[in-house]
Write a protein that holds these residues in place. Structure first.
Motif, PDB file in Angstrom:
ATOM      1  N   ALA A 290       0.730  -1.369  -0.035  1.00 37.18           N
ATOM      2  CA  ALA A 290       0.111  -0.185  -0.008  1.00 37.18           C
ATOM      3  C   ALA A 290       0.921   1.378  -0.227  1.00 37.18           C
ATOM      4  O   ALA A 290       0.375   2.350  -0.437  1.00 37.18           O
ATOM      5  CB  ALA A 290      -1.017   0.092   1.235  1.00 37.18           C
ATOM      6  N   ARG A 291       2.042   1.206   0.658  1.00 38.47           N
ATOM      7  CA  ARG A 291       2.769   2.353   0.451  1.00 38.47           C
ATOM      8  C   ARG A 291       2.229   3.392   1.347  1.00 38.47           C
ATOM      9  O   ARG A 291       1.860   4.744   1.083  1.00 38.47           O
ATOM     10  CB  ARG A 291       3.286   2.904  -0.778  1.00 38.47           C
ATOM     11  CG  ARG A 291       4.270   2.053  -1.349  1.00 38.47           C
ATOM     12  CD  ARG A 291       5.081   2.811  -2.537  1.00 38.47           C
ATOM     13  NE  ARG A 291       4.207   3.221  -3.591  1.00 38.47           N
ATOM     14  CZ  ARG A 291       3.678   2.265  -4.575  1.00 38.47           C
ATOM     15  NH1 ARG A 291       4.378   1.026  -4.665  1.00 38.47           N
ATOM     16  NH2 ARG A 291       2.808   2.782  -5.542  1.00 38.47           N
ATOM     17  N   ALA A 292       1.517   3.133   2.577  1.00 32.26           N
ATOM     18  CA  ALA A 292       0.793   3.821   3.455  1.00 32.26           C
ATOM     19  C   ALA A 292       1.405   4.750   4.438  1.00 32.26           C
ATOM     20  O   ALA A 292       2.531   4.597   4.603  1.00 32.26           O
ATOM     21  CB  ALA A 292      -0.426   2.863   4.317  1.00 32.26           C
ATOM     22  N   GLY A 293       0.648   6.015   4.620  1.00 27.77           N
ATOM     23  CA  GLY A 293       1.298   6.809   5.623  1.00 27.77           C
ATOM     24  C   GLY A 293       0.735   6.441   6.927  1.00 27.77           C
ATOM     25  O   GLY A 293       1.367   7.066   7.908  1.00 27.77           O
ATOM     26  N   ASP A 313      -4.161   4.321   4.186  1.00 26.87           N
ATOM     27  CA  ASP A 313      -4.301   5.521   3.340  1.00 26.87           C
ATOM     28  C   ASP A 313      -3.477   5.523   2.237  1.00 26.87           C
ATOM     29  O   ASP A 313      -2.888   6.275   1.565  1.00 26.87           O
ATOM     30  CB  ASP A 313      -4.232   6.633   4.248  1.00 26.87           C
ATOM     31  CG  ASP A 313      -2.623   6.996   4.556  1.00 26.87           C
ATOM     32  OD1 ASP A 313      -1.842   6.132   4.518  1.00 26.87           O
ATOM     33  OD2 ASP A 313      -2.484   8.047   5.054  1.00 26.87           O
ATOM     34  N   GLY A 314      -3.043   4.184   1.792  1.00 29.20           N
ATOM     35  CA  GLY A 314      -2.135   3.787   0.724  1.00 29.20           C
ATOM     36  C   GLY A 314      -2.703   4.074  -0.650  1.00 29.20           C
ATOM     37  O   GLY A 314      -3.812   4.754  -0.776  1.00 29.20           O
ATOM     38  N   THR A 341     -17.401 -13.150   8.444  1.00 32.30           N
ATOM     39  CA  THR A 341     -17.374 -12.816   6.887  1.00 32.30           C
ATOM     40  C   THR A 341     -16.202 -11.786   6.763  1.00 32.30           C
ATOM     41  O   THR A 341     -15.959 -11.023   7.594  1.00 32.30           O
ATOM     42  CB  THR A 341     -18.579 -12.305   6.335  1.00 32.30           C
ATOM     43  OG1 THR A 341     -19.136 -11.099   7.371  1.00 32.30           O
ATOM     44  CG2 THR A 341     -19.513 -13.335   6.307  1.00 32.30           C
ATOM     45  N   LEU A 342     -15.516 -11.759   5.708  1.00 30.41           N
ATOM     46  CA  LEU A 342     -14.588 -10.675   5.040  1.00 30.41           C
ATOM     47  C   LEU A 342     -14.934  -9.858   4.209  1.00 30.41           C
ATOM     48  O   LEU A 342     -15.446 -10.505   3.391  1.00 30.41           O
ATOM     49  CB  LEU A 342     -13.168 -11.800   5.142  1.00 30.41           C
ATOM     50  CG  LEU A 342     -12.007 -10.357   4.883  1.00 30.41           C
ATOM     51  CD1 LEU A 342     -11.500  -9.768   6.097  1.00 30.41           C
ATOM     52  CD2 LEU A 342     -10.730 -11.386   4.257  1.00 30.41           C
ATOM     53  N   THR A 343     -14.980  -8.640   4.218  1.00 32.27           N
ATOM     54  CA  THR A 343     -15.196  -7.775   3.101  1.00 32.27           C
ATOM     55  C   THR A 343     -13.887  -6.613   3.099  1.00 32.27           C
ATOM     56  O   THR A 343     -13.259  -6.399   3.828  1.00 32.27           O
ATOM     57  CB  THR A 343     -16.383  -6.782   3.360  1.00 32.27           C
ATOM     58  OG1 THR A 343     -16.346  -6.225   4.616  1.00 32.27           O
ATOM     59  CG2 THR A 343     -17.356  -7.783   3.641  1.00 32.27           C
ATOM     60  N   VAL A 344     -13.655  -6.665   1.706  1.00 32.30           N
ATOM     61  CA  VAL A 344     -12.358  -5.492   1.342  1.00 32.30           C
ATOM     62  C   VAL A 344     -12.935  -4.612   0.581  1.00 32.30           C
ATOM     63  O   VAL A 344     -13.357  -4.869  -0.595  1.00 32.30           O
ATOM     64  CB  VAL A 344     -11.210  -6.579   0.851  1.00 32.30           C
ATOM     65  CG1 VAL A 344     -10.302  -5.543   0.451  1.00 32.30           C
ATOM     66  CG2 VAL A 344     -10.881  -7.584   1.627  1.00 32.30           C
ATOM     67  N   GLU A 345     -12.740  -3.317   0.933  1.00 28.67           N
ATOM     68  CA  GLU A 345     -13.278  -2.017   0.158  1.00 28.67           C
ATOM     69  C   GLU A 345     -11.934  -1.329  -0.298  1.00 28.67           C
ATOM     70  O   GLU A 345     -11.201  -0.892   0.664  1.00 28.67           O
ATOM     71  CB  GLU A 345     -14.132  -1.422   0.795  1.00 28.67           C
ATOM     72  CG  GLU A 345     -15.524  -1.901   1.125  1.00 28.67           C
ATOM     73  CD  GLU A 345     -16.299  -1.325   1.961  1.00 28.67           C
ATOM     74  OE1 GLU A 345     -15.929   0.066   1.994  1.00 28.67           O
ATOM     75  OE2 GLU A 345     -17.416  -1.534   2.161  1.00 28.67           O
ATOM     76  N   SER A 346     -11.760  -1.297  -1.421  1.00 25.83           N
ATOM     77  CA  SER A 346     -10.333  -0.450  -1.942  1.00 25.83           C
ATOM     78  C   SER A 346     -10.788  -0.040  -3.482  1.00 25.83           C
ATOM     79  O   SER A 346     -11.425  -0.165  -4.097  1.00 25.83           O
ATOM     80  CB  SER A 346      -9.154  -1.338  -1.895  1.00 25.83           C
ATOM     81  OG  SER A 346      -8.211  -0.668  -2.359  1.00 25.83           O
ATOM     82  N   ALA A 347      -9.930   1.002  -3.693  1.00 22.90           N
ATOM     83  CA  ALA A 347      -9.777   1.709  -5.176  1.00 22.90           C
ATOM     84  C   ALA A 347      -8.415   2.146  -5.250  1.00 22.90           C
ATOM     85  O   ALA A 347      -7.676   2.550  -4.465  1.00 22.90           O
ATOM     86  CB  ALA A 347     -10.880   2.626  -5.267  1.00 22.90           C
ATOM     87  N   PRO A 348      -7.997   2.064  -6.433  1.00 25.85           N
ATOM     88  CA  PRO A 348      -6.449   2.565  -6.611  1.00 25.85           C
ATOM     89  C   PRO A 348      -6.729   4.006  -6.341  1.00 25.85           C
ATOM     90  O   PRO A 348      -7.444   5.136  -6.550  1.00 25.85           O
ATOM     91  CB  PRO A 348      -6.494   2.569  -8.278  1.00 25.85           C
ATOM     92  CG  PRO A 348      -7.321   1.363  -8.836  1.00 25.85           C
ATOM     93  CD  PRO A 348      -8.582   1.343  -7.717  1.00 25.85           C
ATOM     94  N   GLY A 349      -5.641   4.344  -5.438  1.00 22.93           N
ATOM     95  CA  GLY A 349      -5.430   5.861  -4.794  1.00 22.93           C
ATOM     96  C   GLY A 349      -6.289   6.325  -3.866  1.00 22.93           C
ATOM     97  O   GLY A 349      -6.212   7.331  -3.424  1.00 22.93           O
ATOM     98  N   GLU A 350      -7.107   5.327  -3.136  1.00 26.41           N
ATOM     99  CA  GLU A 350      -7.924   5.736  -2.198  1.00 26.41           C
ATOM    100  C   GLU A 350      -7.993   4.934  -0.952  1.00 26.41           C
ATOM    101  O   GLU A 350      -8.692   4.886  -0.123  1.00 26.41           O
ATOM    102  CB  GLU A 350      -9.739   5.442  -2.741  1.00 26.41           C
ATOM    103  CG  GLU A 350      -9.923   6.389  -3.778  1.00 26.41           C
ATOM    104  CD  GLU A 350     -11.365   6.368  -4.365  1.00 26.41           C
ATOM    105  OE1 GLU A 350     -12.019   5.559  -3.641  1.00 26.41           O
ATOM    106  OE2 GLU A 350     -11.652   7.023  -5.421  1.00 26.41           O
ATOM    107  N   GLY A 351      -6.696   4.125  -0.797  1.00 25.74           N
ATOM    108  CA  GLY A 351      -6.456   3.307   0.398  1.00 25.74           C
ATOM    109  C   GLY A 351      -7.394   2.012   0.481  1.00 25.74           C
ATOM    110  O   GLY A 351      -8.007   1.568  -0.567  1.00 25.74           O
TER     111      GLY A 351
END
Length: 361
Positions: A290-293, A313-314, A341-351
């Motif tokens: 992620a290269r998160a801050g 916030d990666g 249950t496991l859910t993953v929410e992500s989008a490029p540039g949005e963490g």
């Protein structure tokens, strides 16, 4: 042959000899004791079974020679019963032998042949309705054999399922402990290499790598002992999460916070393990991809469930694109094993936001 199969086999052999002994006892209870020929047939049945069946378990299941041995035992039994009806009881020890000595479908044929020999020896074939009695008795022994076969197959299938589940569980444990630890050590050593010739920075990175190696060696030993995560051994879940986050922040240089909402309560061991492993996986992914801050972990106790959220916030990613990694798949397997249950929410540039929910009631 496993332990239980060996015990069942031994039990059937004991049953056979017990029936022979019981037949002898009953025969001596008659008006006249059994003659020498009758005793000789009993000794021959005992010796034949001992020499060719008990002492040769590696041949069990082979049509040749086990079909011959079964035929000899049935013939001897028929001769024994024709001489003294007190030995009728031996049939209870003889009837399981076709299923011990032969594999299906030959075991069913052997059982029917044993029933037919019993009817002939007792003179039942000349009685009215003998055919129907023979059909009924044969059907019964075949049905029993089918039932035993079904139970054996189900037992083998359950054993295989258990083996596969255990392999998957061990794969998750290896990924969540050794693989993540080795990845962290590699990261620190690469950073030390890049810091050359800045000796203080190199020493710092090497010290962190050594600490990671010690921690993961300890974790590996604990996993071998109990396959439970080390931090949970002596701490509550929220404290274990704080310890894992602090250690990760020290090695990654990225701040990670842990917050708890609701009233903490004791959780079953496997539930706590699953939540902790999910947090470790979320932190590992944030460091590697992620290269998160910053990373925020939230543990929420609700009335009927407990939830763990890991947000970074990666750079984010597209969840629809299948990943080559094992981490998320292992987390879903873990969650499913405890009804979660496991859910993953992500989008490029949005963490990335990872949420694990597990029923607690």
């Amino acid at each position: 042959m496993n332990v239980w199969e060996a015990r069942w086999l031994r039990a059937f052999h004991v049953l056979y000899y017990a029936c022979l002994v019981l037949g002898l006892i009953l025969s001596f209870g008659e008006n006249a004791a059994p003659d020498v020929l009758t005793l000789g047939i009993v000794a021959l049945m005992a010796g034949w079974h001992g020499l060719f069946v008990v002492r040769r378990p590696q041949l069990l299941g082979r049509l040749n020679p086990m079909a011959v041995h079964l035929a000899v035992l049935c013939a001897l039994y028929a001769a024994l019963v024709m001489r003294n009806r007190s030995f009728d009881v031996v049939i209870f020890g003889l009837m399981p032998q076709p299923y011990v000595m032969l594999t299906s479908p030959w075991s069913y044929a052997g059982a029917v042949a044993t029933v037919l020999g019993t009817f002939a020896a007792r003179g039942y074939l000349d009685e009215p309705g003998a055919v129907w009695r023979l059909i009924g008795s044969s059907g019964l022994v075949v049905a029993i054999g089918l039932f035993v076969d079904h139970v054996s197959r189900q037992s083998a299938q359950n054993k295989m399922v258990g083996v596969l589940e255990e392999r998957a569980r061990l794969a998750r444990e290896i990924h969540d402990t050794l693989a993540q630890g080795l990845s962290g050590i590699t990261t620190q050593l690469e950073a030390a290499e890049q810091a050359m010739p800045d000796l203080p920075a190199v020493r710092k990175r090497i010290a962190l790598a050594k600490q990671l190696a010690r921690d993961n060696l300890q974790e590996a030993r604990r996993s071998v002992d109990a396959l439970r995560p080390g931090p949970l051994a002596d701490a509550r879940l929220e404290a274990a999460l704080a310890e894992v986050a602090a250690r990760w922040s020290q090695t990654s240089g990225v701040p990670a916070t842990v917050s708890v909402e609701g009233t903490p309560r004791p959780l079953p061991g496997e539930v706590g393990t699953t939540l902790l492993r999910a947090a470790q996986e979320g932190l590992s992914n944030a460091a590697k991809h992620a290269r998160a801050g910053r990373v925020a972990i939230t543990l929420t106790y609700m009335d009927d469930e407990v939830a763990l959220d890991v947000f970074d916030d990666g750079t984010g990613f597209d969840p629809a694109v299948r990943s080559a990694g094992y981490g998320l798949a292992a987390m879903r397997e873990r969650a499913g094993s405890v009804g979660g249950t496991l859910t993953v929410e992500s989008a490029p540039g949005e963490g990335t936001a990872l949420c694990l929910r597990i029923p607690s009631s």
